[in-house]
Design a protein around this motif. Structure first.
Motif, mmCIF file in Angstrom:
data_model
loop_
_atom_site.group_PDB
_atom_site.id
_atom_site.type_symbol
_atom_site.label_atom_id
_atom_site.label_comp_id
_atom_site.label_asym_id
_atom_site.label_seq_id
_atom_site.Cartn_x
_atom_site.Cartn_y
_atom_site.Cartn_z
ATOM 1 N N SER A 17 7.177 -7.772 -10.120
ATOM 2 C CA SER A 17 7.216 -6.514 -9.383
ATOM 3 C C SER A 17 8.072 -6.659 -8.132
ATOM 4 C CB SER A 17 5.789 -6.109 -8.994
ATOM 5 O OG SER A 17 5.820 -5.073 -8.047
ATOM 6 N N ALA A 18 7.927 -7.789 -7.446
ATOM 7 C CA ALA A 18 8.639 -7.966 -6.176
ATOM 8 C C ALA A 18 10.138 -8.176 -6.389
ATOM 9 C CB ALA A 18 8.040 -9.140 -5.407
ATOM 10 N N GLY A 77 13.511 -7.601 -7.786
ATOM 11 C CA GLY A 77 14.142 -6.508 -8.526
ATOM 12 C C GLY A 77 15.411 -6.068 -7.835
ATOM 13 N N LEU A 78 15.721 -4.795 -7.983
ATOM 14 C CA LEU A 78 16.954 -4.265 -7.401
ATOM 15 C C LEU A 78 16.969 -4.432 -5.884
ATOM 16 C CD1 LEU A 78 17.125 -1.001 -9.517
ATOM 17 C CD2 LEU A 78 18.674 -2.953 -9.664
ATOM 18 N N GLY A 79 15.788 -4.404 -5.277
ATOM 19 C CA GLY A 79 15.694 -4.541 -3.827
ATOM 20 C C GLY A 79 16.352 -5.824 -3.340
ATOM 21 N N ASN A 80 16.159 -6.897 -4.085
ATOM 22 C CA ASN A 80 16.686 -8.192 -3.662
ATOM 23 C C ASN A 80 18.191 -8.289 -3.856
ATOM 24 O OD1 ASN A 80 13.952 -8.297 -4.876
ATOM 25 N ND2 ASN A 80 13.937 -10.302 -3.927
ATOM 26 N N TYR A 119 14.949 4.665 -8.605
ATOM 27 C CA TYR A 119 15.016 3.283 -9.092
ATOM 28 C C TYR A 119 15.461 3.239 -10.559
ATOM 29 C CZ TYR A 119 13.577 -1.623 -8.616
ATOM 30 O OH TYR A 119 13.553 -2.989 -8.502
ATOM 31 N N PHE A 157 9.682 -3.015 0.989
ATOM 32 C CA PHE A 157 10.177 -2.570 -0.323
ATOM 33 C C PHE A 157 10.315 -3.767 -1.251
ATOM 34 C CE2 PHE A 157 13.415 -1.648 -3.442
ATOM 35 C CZ PHE A 157 13.223 -0.316 -3.769
ATOM 36 N N SER A 158 10.965 -4.821 -0.731
ATOM 37 C CA SER A 158 11.251 -5.977 -1.561
ATOM 38 C C SER A 158 9.976 -6.700 -1.988
ATOM 39 C CB SER A 158 12.178 -6.926 -0.803
ATOM 40 O OG SER A 158 12.660 -7.919 -1.660
ATOM 41 N N SER A 176 7.195 -5.281 -2.475
ATOM 42 C CA SER A 176 6.330 -4.284 -3.142
ATOM 43 C C SER A 176 5.080 -3.968 -2.319
ATOM 44 C CB SER A 176 5.891 -4.742 -4.547
ATOM 45 O OG SER A 176 6.991 -4.930 -5.383
ATOM 46 N N MET A 205 2.769 0.307 -1.162
ATOM 47 C CA MET A 205 2.893 1.212 -2.302
ATOM 48 C C MET A 205 1.721 1.107 -3.250
ATOM 49 S SD MET A 205 6.882 1.118 -3.036
ATOM 50 C CE MET A 205 7.129 -0.112 -1.785
ATOM 51 N N ILE A 215 0.618 -1.074 -4.932
ATOM 52 C CA ILE A 215 0.724 -1.947 -6.101
ATOM 53 C C ILE A 215 -0.088 -3.222 -5.904
ATOM 54 C CG2 ILE A 215 2.321 -3.226 -7.579
ATOM 55 C CD1 ILE A 215 2.960 -0.339 -7.721
ATOM 56 N N SER A 264 10.034 -4.369 -12.288
ATOM 57 C CA SER A 264 9.669 -3.706 -11.029
ATOM 58 C C SER A 264 9.368 -2.234 -11.283
ATOM 59 C CB SER A 264 10.807 -3.811 -10.012
ATOM 60 O OG SER A 264 11.062 -5.142 -9.704
ATOM 61 N N SER A 294 6.012 -1.600 -12.782
ATOM 62 C CA SER A 294 4.878 -1.671 -11.843
ATOM 63 C C SER A 294 4.821 -0.428 -10.959
ATOM 64 C CB SER A 294 4.932 -2.945 -11.005
ATOM 65 O OG SER A 294 5.909 -2.870 -10.010
ATOM 66 N N LEU A 295 5.989 0.118 -10.618
ATOM 67 C CA LEU A 295 6.025 1.336 -9.806
ATOM 68 C C LEU A 295 5.405 2.513 -10.554
ATOM 69 C CD1 LEU A 295 9.637 1.293 -8.322
ATOM 70 C CD2 LEU A 295 7.582 1.673 -6.987
HETATM 71 N N1 PFF Z 1 10.051 -4.817 -5.023
HETATM 72 C C1 PFF Z 1 10.932 -4.155 -5.935
HETATM 73 C C2 PFF Z 1 12.358 -4.557 -5.631
HETATM 74 O O1 PFF Z 1 12.602 -5.266 -4.657
HETATM 75 O O2 PFF Z 1 13.249 -4.148 -6.361
HETATM 76 C C3 PFF Z 1 10.791 -2.667 -5.906
HETATM 77 C C4 PFF Z 1 9.386 -2.227 -5.973
HETATM 78 C C5 PFF Z 1 8.634 -2.419 -7.117
HETATM 79 C C6 PFF Z 1 8.812 -1.680 -4.886
HETATM 80 C C7 PFF Z 1 7.309 -2.054 -7.146
HETATM 81 C C8 PFF Z 1 7.502 -1.308 -4.919
HETATM 82 C C9 PFF Z 1 6.756 -1.506 -6.045
HETATM 83 F F1 PFF Z 1 5.532 -1.139 -6.035
#
Ligand code: PFF
Length: 467
Positions: A21-22, A24-27, A103, A231-232, A234, A237, A239, A327, A330-331
Motif C-alpha cells: 500500500s505504501a 506506489g506512485l507516490g514514491n 491515482y 501520502f507516501s 498511506s 486515510m 488504511i 496501492s 488498498s485505497l
Molecule cells: N502510499 C501510496 C503511494 O505512495 O503511492 C498511495 C496511497 C495508497 C495512499 C493507499 C494512501 C493509501 F491509503
C-alpha cells in the motif's frame, strides 16, 4: 455473537500488504518531482525529519488504534469510547475517494508506458517530453490540444483491473505477487540508480540532491513535504487503522512500523536519486524546469543509454504498474469496505458504482493536465481565492489540507482523548516492553500535533504556492 474478524494469515502477509500500500506512485512519480522543486537536498532533509518525528508516531498510532478497536476506521473511535473523533475516519474515507479518482488514471499512464516501451520505444526516445505531453493531449511545439483519449482508455483499464481484483478478492495472488514483485522493483531501481548516476551530466543533479538549497524552502514547501510523507506512507486515510485491525495481538507493532516506514522512504530516496540526476543528464536545462511527468519523460534517456534498455523500460513500468495497483487496491478497498459495512450495500455493486464515479472524476483530472483549462477553487490567506488547474487543486485539497488534518486527529486522539498509556498498553500486548514510551508519548502529544498545526497555519498565512 459477533462474527470473527479476518486476520492476516502471516506476519509476512501483513508487512507485504502494508508495504504494498505504501510503495506506489507516490514514491516514484511524486517524490522526485517534489524533491526537485523543493530545493533537492533541503527537501530531503525536511522529508526525513518529518518521517522520523511525525510519520513513524502517526503510523504506530493508526496501527495501534485499529488493533485495539478491531473495527473499521470510523467505528474504531466509537469502540474506543470516543465517538467525537469519528470525523478522523470520515475524512480518511473522503480523501481515499478523491485520491483513487486520479491515482487510477496515473496508473493508466504507467500502463501506456509499458505498451509504449514494448511497441514504440524509438518514438519515446526521439522526443521524451513530447511523447508524454502527447499522451495528455498537448503538442508543446504547436500549442495544439486535443481530447486525451488514449490516456483515458488506459485509465479505464487500470480502474477496471482494480475493481476486478476487489470484487474477486484475489488477495492471495497479490500477496504472492508482492513477495517477488517488491524485491524485483528494488533490484531494478538499484540497476537504474547505477546507470543514472554514471551518465555524463548526472553529477550536477547529484550535487543538487545532496547540497541543500534553502533558498527554495518556504512554509509551503514544508507543508508539501508533510503531505507527501503522509501520502507516501498511506497515512491519514484510514488504511493503516483498517490494516491494524486485522493484526494479531502477538505482533510487534513498533518493529512493523519501522520496517514499513523504512522501506517506503528508501524507495522514494532511490527514485529521487535516479530521476533528478537523470533529468539533468538527459533533458538538460529545458527539461529541468518542467516538473510534470518526471517519472515518465526523464527516464527515456536512461533506458536509451543502457544495453537492453527497452527490456529494462518494459520491466520498470511493469513493476511500477503493479506497485501502483497494490496501492490503488488498498485505497479503493478502504472506501468499499466502509460503504458496505456502514450502509449494507452489496460489495460488487458498491465497487462498480464507486469505480465508475471515481473514473469520471479522474477523467476531469486527466483532461485538465493539458488539453483543457479546467480550474478548481483554492483559498489561502495571502493570495485569497485562486484557481489552480483542477488536477493540482485535487492534490492541494488532499495532500495539503485533508490528509494532514486527519493525521492530526489521530495524534490528538491518542495523545489527549484515549491517552498514550492506553496505546502503550496495546503496543506491549506482544509481551515485549516498549523502550521508547516517553519519546512516543511526547511526540504524539506535543511535537507531532504542534508541528502539523504550525505548518498548516503558517503555510496558509504565507501563501501555499505549488512548489
Ligand atoms: N502510499 C501510496 C503511494 O505512495 O503511492 C498511495 C496511497 C495508497 C495512499 C493507499 C494512501 C493509501 F491509503
Amino acid at each position: 455473537m459477533e462474527p470473527k474478524r479476518a486476520q492476516w494469515g502471516s506476519k509476512v502477509g501483513f508487512i507485504l500488504a502494508a508495504a504494498g500500500s505504501a510503495v506506489g506512485l507516490g514514491n516514484i512519480w511524486k517524490f522526485p518531482g517534489k524533491a526537485f522543486e523543493g530545493g533537492g537536498g533541503a527537501y530531503i532533509l525536511i522529508y526525513l525529519a518529518i518521517v522520523l518525528l511525525i510519520g513513524i508516531p502517526v503510523m504506530l498510532s493508526e496501527l495501534t488504534i485499529g488493533r485495539a478497536a478491531q473495527a473499521n476506521a470510523v467505528d474504531s473511535f466509537e469502540k474506543l469510547r470516543h465517538p467525537g473523533f469519528k470525523w478522523v475516519g470520515w475524512i480518511g474515507v473522503i480523501v481515499a475517494f478523491i485520491i483513487t479518482s486520479y491515482y487510477a488514471h496515473v496508473g493508466g499512464w504507467v500502463l501506456r508506458y509499458v505498451a509504449g516501451y514494448a511497441t514504440e520505444s524509438g518514438k519515446i526516445y526521439a522526443d521524451p517530453l513530447g511523447y508524454f505531453y502527447g499522451l495528455l493531449g498537448y503538442n508543446a511545439a504547436t500549442g495544439e490540444t486535443w481530447f486525451p483519449l488514449t490516456a483515458i482508455i488506459f485509465g479505464a483499464i487500470f480502474m477496471a483491473a482494480t475493481c476486478y481484483i476487489i470484487i474477486k478478492g484475489v488477495e492471495d495472488g497479490i500477496e504472492r505477487f508482492n513477495k517477488f514483485g517488491m524485491p524485483a522493483l528494488f533490484i531494478i531501481l538499484i540497476i537504474l540508480l547505477v546507470r543514472a548516476l554514471t551518465m555524463p551530466g548526472a553529477a550536477e543533479g547529484l550535487s543538487y540532491m545532496l547540497i541543500p538549497d534553502w533558498s527554495k524552502v518556504t512554509f509551503s514547501t514544508v507543508l508539501s513535504a508533510l503531505g507527501q510523507a503522509f501520502f507516501s506512507l498511506s497515512l491519514g486515510m484510514s488504511i493503516m487503522i483498517t490494516y491494524g485491525s486485522y493484526l494479531k495481538k502477538e505482533e510487534n507493532l513498533t518493529k512493523n512500523t519501522v520496517i514499513i516506514c523504512g522501506m517506503d522512504t528508501l524507495v522514494a530516496l532511490i527514485a529521487g536519486f535516479i530521476i533528478v540526476p537523470a533529468v539533468f543528464a538527459t533533458l538538460g536545462a529545458e527539461g529541468v524546469g518542467k516538473g510534470a511527468g518526471f517519472a515518465f519523460s526523464s527516464l527515456a534517456g536512461v533506458f536509451q543509454q543502457m544495453p537492453g534498455g527497452q527490456i529494462f523500460g518494459i520491466l520498470f513500468y511493469l513493476l511500477l504498474l503493479f506497485a501502483a495497483l497494490t496501492s490503488c487496491i488498498s485505497l479503493l478497498e478502504g472506501v468499499v469496505a466502509f460503504v458496505t459495512e456502514r450502509f449494507g450495500w452489496k460489495r460488487t455493486a458498491t465497487t462498480v458504482i464507486l469505480g465508475i464515479i471515481m473514473f469520471i472524476i479522474g477523467c476531469v483530472y486527466t483532461c485538465s493536465q493539458a488539453a483543457f483549462d479546467i480550474k478548481g477553487i483554492w483559498f489561502d490567506f495571502k493570495n485569497g481565492f485562486t484557481t489552480p488547474i483542477f488536477g493540482d487543486f485535487m492534490e492541494f485539497l488532499t495532500d495539503r489540507l485533508l490528509i494532514p488534518i486527519s493525521a492530526l486527529g489521530a495524534c490528538l486522539f491518542v495523545g489527549w482523548a484515549w491517552k498514550p498509556q492506553n496505546a502503550i498498553r496495546e503496543i506491549e500486548m506482544d509481551g515485549k516492553p516498549f523502550g521508547l514510551k516517553g519519546a512516543y508519548s511526547f511526540l504524539v502529544k506535543y511535537l507531532a500535533p504542534i508541528c502539523i498545526i504550525v505548518i498548516i497555519v503558517a503555510s496558509f498565512a504565507t501563501g501555499t504556492t505549488l512548489s
